[in-house]
Design a protein around this motif. Structure first.
Motif, PDB file in Angstrom:
ATOM      1  N   ALA A 171     -42.258 -20.330  20.559  1.00 46.18           N
ATOM      2  CA  ALA A 171     -40.371 -19.740  21.206  1.00 46.18           C
ATOM      3  C   ALA A 171     -39.798 -21.314  20.083  1.00 46.18           C
ATOM      4  O   ALA A 171     -38.659 -21.353  20.216  1.00 46.18           O
ATOM      5  N   TRP A 172     -41.080 -22.550  19.341  1.00 44.62           N
ATOM      6  CA  TRP A 172     -40.427 -23.176  19.203  1.00 44.62           C
ATOM      7  C   TRP A 172     -39.358 -22.791  18.452  1.00 44.62           C
ATOM      8  O   TRP A 172     -38.960 -23.820  17.312  1.00 44.62           O
ATOM      9  N   ALA A 173     -39.803 -21.740  17.528  1.00 36.09           N
ATOM     10  CA  ALA A 173     -38.825 -21.241  16.069  1.00 36.09           C
ATOM     11  C   ALA A 173     -37.950 -21.254  16.226  1.00 36.09           C
ATOM     12  O   ALA A 173     -36.738 -21.253  15.291  1.00 36.09           O
ATOM     13  N   LEU A 174     -37.052 -21.410  17.614  1.00 37.85           N
ATOM     14  CA  LEU A 174     -36.162 -20.636  18.164  1.00 37.85           C
ATOM     15  C   LEU A 174     -35.194 -21.945  18.151  1.00 37.85           C
ATOM     16  O   LEU A 174     -33.899 -21.746  18.457  1.00 37.85           O
ATOM     17  N   LEU A 175     -35.456 -23.633  17.753  1.00 40.15           N
ATOM     18  CA  LEU A 175     -34.970 -24.705  18.149  1.00 40.15           C
ATOM     19  C   LEU A 175     -35.163 -25.164  16.925  1.00 40.15           C
ATOM     20  O   LEU A 175     -34.910 -25.843  16.725  1.00 40.15           O
ATOM     21  N   GLY A 176     -35.859 -24.833  15.602  1.00 40.73           N
ATOM     22  CA  GLY A 176     -35.556 -25.399  14.146  1.00 40.73           C
ATOM     23  C   GLY A 176     -36.207 -24.513  13.595  1.00 40.73           C
ATOM     24  O   GLY A 176     -36.981 -23.458  13.538  1.00 40.73           O
ATOM     25  N   GLY A 177     -36.113 -25.569  12.098  1.00 39.94           N
ATOM     26  CA  GLY A 177     -37.125 -24.898  11.436  1.00 39.94           C
ATOM     27  C   GLY A 177     -36.452 -24.966   9.993  1.00 39.94           C
ATOM     28  O   GLY A 177     -34.891 -24.581   9.133  1.00 39.94           O
ATOM     29  N   GLY A 178     -37.100 -24.699   8.442  1.00 37.60           N
ATOM     30  CA  GLY A 178     -36.226 -24.253   7.621  1.00 37.60           C
ATOM     31  C   GLY A 178     -36.514 -24.952   6.635  1.00 37.60           C
ATOM     32  O   GLY A 178     -37.716 -25.803   6.407  1.00 37.60           O
ATOM     33  N   PRO A 179     -36.130 -25.097   5.533  1.00 39.68           N
ATOM     34  CA  PRO A 179     -35.862 -25.530   4.014  1.00 39.68           C
ATOM     35  C   PRO A 179     -35.888 -27.167   3.866  1.00 39.68           C
ATOM     36  O   PRO A 179     -34.207 -27.181   4.209  1.00 39.68           O
ATOM     37  N   LYS A 180     -36.594 -27.661   3.384  1.00 36.53           N
ATOM     38  CA  LYS A 180     -35.838 -29.386   3.588  1.00 36.53           C
ATOM     39  C   LYS A 180     -36.038 -29.439   2.292  1.00 36.53           C
ATOM     40  O   LYS A 180     -37.058 -29.050   0.978  1.00 36.53           O
ATOM     41  N   ARG A 181     -35.465 -29.953   1.580  1.00 36.94           N
ATOM     42  CA  ARG A 181     -34.915 -30.845  -0.080  1.00 36.94           C
ATOM     43  C   ARG A 181     -35.142 -32.392  -0.119  1.00 36.94           C
ATOM     44  O   ARG A 181     -34.352 -32.856   0.132  1.00 36.94           O
ATOM     45  N   VAL A 182     -36.149 -33.046  -1.205  1.00 37.99           N
ATOM     46  CA  VAL A 182     -35.905 -34.924  -1.172  1.00 37.99           C
ATOM     47  C   VAL A 182     -36.198 -35.729  -1.960  1.00 37.99           C
ATOM     48  O   VAL A 182     -36.812 -34.685  -2.680  1.00 37.99           O
ATOM     49  N   GLN A 183     -35.309 -35.949  -2.694  1.00 33.00           N
ATOM     50  CA  GLN A 183     -35.119 -36.515  -4.025  1.00 33.00           C
ATOM     51  C   GLN A 183     -35.123 -37.533  -3.923  1.00 33.00           C
ATOM     52  O   GLN A 183     -33.942 -38.647  -2.853  1.00 33.00           O
ATOM     53  N   SER A 184     -35.909 -38.921  -4.685  1.00 30.45           N
ATOM     54  CA  SER A 184     -36.370 -40.129  -4.864  1.00 30.45           C
ATOM     55  C   SER A 184     -36.557 -40.924  -6.374  1.00 30.45           C
ATOM     56  O   SER A 184     -37.143 -40.318  -6.695  1.00 30.45           O
ATOM     57  N   TYR A 185     -35.157 -41.968  -6.079  1.00 31.34           N
ATOM     58  CA  TYR A 185     -35.099 -42.427  -7.450  1.00 31.34           C
ATOM     59  C   TYR A 185     -35.417 -43.823  -7.633  1.00 31.34           C
ATOM     60  O   TYR A 185     -34.516 -44.299  -6.212  1.00 31.34           O
ATOM     61  N   ASN A 186     -36.073 -44.953  -7.962  1.00 38.92           N
ATOM     62  CA  ASN A 186     -36.525 -46.235  -7.441  1.00 38.92           C
ATOM     63  C   ASN A 186     -36.280 -47.038  -9.442  1.00 38.92           C
ATOM     64  O   ASN A 186     -36.807 -45.736 -10.364  1.00 38.92           O
ATOM     65  N   LEU A 187     -35.725 -47.911  -9.195  1.00 40.80           N
ATOM     66  CA  LEU A 187     -36.279 -49.030 -10.083  1.00 40.80           C
ATOM     67  C   LEU A 187     -36.519 -50.807 -10.109  1.00 40.80           C
ATOM     68  O   LEU A 187     -35.662 -51.076  -8.916  1.00 40.80           O
ATOM     69  N   GLY A 188     -37.481 -51.278 -10.584  1.00 43.88           N
ATOM     70  CA  GLY A 188     -37.492 -52.952 -10.238  1.00 43.88           C
ATOM     71  C   GLY A 188     -37.865 -53.217 -11.849  1.00 43.88           C
ATOM     72  O   GLY A 188     -38.093 -52.563 -13.015  1.00 43.88           O
ATOM     73  N   LEU A 189     -37.906 -54.922 -11.107  1.00 42.27           N
ATOM     74  CA  LEU A 189     -37.878 -55.755 -12.170  1.00 42.27           C
ATOM     75  C   LEU A 189     -38.499 -56.901 -11.856  1.00 42.27           C
ATOM     76  O   LEU A 189     -38.459 -57.561 -10.420  1.00 42.27           O
ATOM     77  N   SER A 190     -39.716 -57.129 -12.313  1.00 40.57           N
ATOM     78  CA  SER A 190     -40.675 -58.437 -12.196  1.00 40.57           C
ATOM     79  C   SER A 190     -40.976 -59.431 -13.473  1.00 40.57           C
ATOM     80  O   SER A 190     -40.866 -58.231 -14.152  1.00 40.57           O
ATOM     81  N   GLN A 191     -41.281 -60.540 -12.844  1.00 39.00           N
ATOM     82  CA  GLN A 191     -40.641 -61.076 -13.757  1.00 39.00           C
ATOM     83  C   GLN A 191     -41.907 -62.486 -12.835  1.00 39.00           C
ATOM     84  O   GLN A 191     -41.861 -63.469 -11.847  1.00 39.00           O
ATOM     85  N   ILE A 192     -42.314 -63.404 -14.635  1.00 40.11           N
ATOM     86  CA  ILE A 192     -43.240 -64.210 -14.175  1.00 40.11           C
ATOM     87  C   ILE A 192     -42.706 -65.912 -13.986  1.00 40.11           C
ATOM     88  O   ILE A 192     -41.986 -65.906 -15.469  1.00 40.11           O
ATOM     89  N   LEU A 193     -42.653 -66.432 -13.001  1.00 34.60           N
ATOM     90  CA  LEU A 193     -42.089 -67.636 -13.638  1.00 34.60           C
ATOM     91  C   LEU A 193     -43.209 -69.005 -14.320  1.00 34.60           C
ATOM     92  O   LEU A 193     -42.857 -69.717 -14.989  1.00 34.60           O
ATOM     93  N   THR A 194     -44.100 -68.745 -13.506  1.00 33.04           N
ATOM     94  CA  THR A 194     -45.255 -69.600 -13.836  1.00 33.04           C
ATOM     95  C   THR A 194     -46.299 -69.060 -13.696  1.00 33.04           C
ATOM     96  O   THR A 194     -47.212 -67.799 -13.292  1.00 33.04           O
ATOM     97  N   PRO A 195     -47.682 -69.290 -14.408  1.00 29.91           N
ATOM     98  CA  PRO A 195     -48.596 -69.204 -14.171  1.00 29.91           C
ATOM     99  C   PRO A 195     -49.686 -68.674 -12.710  1.00 29.91           C
ATOM    100  O   PRO A 195     -50.195 -67.471 -12.838  1.00 29.91           O
ATOM    101  N   LEU A 196     -48.424 -69.011 -11.977  1.00 27.67           N
ATOM    102  CA  LEU A 196     -49.374 -68.920 -10.010  1.00 27.67           C
ATOM    103  C   LEU A 196     -48.310 -68.115  -9.902  1.00 27.67           C
ATOM    104  O   LEU A 196     -48.323 -68.064  -8.117  1.00 27.67           O
TER     105      LEU A 196
END
Length: 390
Positions: A171-196
């Motif tokens: 009976a839950w099928a009457l309350l929802g369901g179906g396909p879902k599409r997710v697209q995710s993109y990320n961009l990162g930058l890191s910098q060593i300031l000192t040896p520690l």
């Protein structure tokens, strides 16, 4: 569910026979989750890594989850509700986020990845698939990084795409369901300031379309008998920005570090959140490492959420993920190596960890919060891991 399981088993056997170069390893983890709603999940996890020549490596990850206690028939002890909900003559079971029938619900997932690395340049790709009784997911992903400036600066990037489908049963099928599409993109930058010391940041954009809701969280509407199915927008765009800082130090002869991360999130549903994470990592010996972490999370609800609905709203939900709340997490981890004299077929490393979370969602506004109105929601996750050099 049988397809991911079959692929996982044959992949594990094939790669175990194939393994043998220096750096190849097998990691295993056993995870147990339990929360205040008496939901328990048990998850064995396997990760096998294999080098190919000097610059390539392939890895396989397999996971099997079984969960119990996540669904309760309305009106039974511990359900937090009085009476039953019926649709088309069938009793609707499951007022929590899961949808199992019977004592345990299984889910199987598997991922295969390929990585190329050379002189600070890395490129990787992977395929992931999982299946449970009423949900399936398939996800390709790519990513990479590049070190430059004498290896002190790193630029990273990544993209992943999820092709999911929810198909509620009965009976839950009457309350929802179906396909879902997710697209995710990320961009990162890191910098060593000192040896520690190191500083970094990243930005992530995510677009979700299709069926975003959850059919097992029906909504209560004033002056309307029974429950109404959730209705959400069919599109959501989200942006998250995070910044990290790490400072190393020496405690006696052993190395340690403090790190902090701040993350801000906002989406097109006007849901906003802030997260602050603190970590202290300390070498007790050359091989033994101890880590403590603490995390604070604060969320403001989506624009359309209400404590009560009158029935003329365009969108309505009873899902805690879209309501305001705060949570606090504390965790500890200890990892080390077994003695050098152990036979080669025994594990080389081990680790133990535990995370405990508190959430300030008192009461039973959302249907699946089944704890007393004056109590905090809590959950705990314990993990134990072993690692072999192959």
């Amino acid at each position: 569910m049988l397809i991911p399981v079959t692929i996982s088993v044959f992949s594990l056997l094939a790669m175990a026979v194939w393994a043998g170069e220096e750096g190849d390893k097998l990691d295993t983890k056993f995870e147990v989750f339990h929360d205040r709603n008496d939901v328990t999940a048990v998850s064995p996890i396997f990760l096998l890594s294999k080098g190919i020549g000097g610059h390539m490596s392939v890895d396989w990850e397999g996971q099997l989850d079984v969960v119990t206690g996540a669904s309760r028939e309305l009106g039974t002890k511990g359900s937090g509700q009085a009476g039953t909900l019926t649709t088309a003559g069938s009793i609707l079971d499951g007022v929590s986020g899961a949808s199992q029938q019977g004592p345990w619900e299984p889910r199987a997932g598997s991922r295969v990845g390929l990585t190329w690395s050379d002189k600070g340049r890395v490129f990787s790709g992977s395929l992931y698939a999982s299946r449970e009784r009423d949900y399936q997911s398939f996800s390709p992903a790519v990513g990479g990084s590049w070190d430059f400036g004498e290896r002190n600066t790193t630029v990273s990037w990544g993209g992943s795409w999820f092709f999911d489908k929810e198909f509620p049963y009965g009976a839950w099928a009457l309350l929802g369901g179906g396909p879902k599409r997710v697209q995710s993109y990320n961009l990162g930058l890191s910098q060593i300031l000192t040896p520690l010391s190191l500083v970094g940041g990243n930005v992530t954009f995510t677009r979700t379309t299709g069926y975003i809701g959850h059919p097992y969280n029906p909504v209560t509407v004033i002056d309307t008998p029974g429950f109404v199915g959730e209705h959400l927008p069919s599109k959501k765009d989200a942006v998250a920005i995070a910044g990290q800082f790490l400072q190393g130090f020496h405690l006696g002869s052993e190395l340690g570090s403090f790190s902090t991360e701040y993350r801000a999130y906002e989406d097109s549903w006007q849901l906003k959140s802030h997260t602050v994470t603190l970590k202290w990592t300390q070498h007790l010996t050359e091989a033994t490492i101890f880590r403590l972490q603490a995390r604070w999370y604060r969320q403001w609800g989506a624009a359309f959420v209400k404590s009560q609905y009158v029935g003329d709203e365009t969108y309505l939900t009873a899902d805690i993920r879209y309501y305001p709340f705060s949570s606090y997490l504390a965790g500890a981890k200890l990892m080390s190596e077994f003695p050098d004299g152990w036979p080669g077929w025994l594990p080389r490393r081990w680790d133990l960890s535990y995370d405990h979370l508190w959430r300030n969602t008192h009461g039973n506004m959302q249907l699946y919060q089944l704890y007393p109105a004056d109590a905090w929601y809590m959950q705990g996750t314990a993990r134990a891991g072993l690692s072999w050099d192959l």
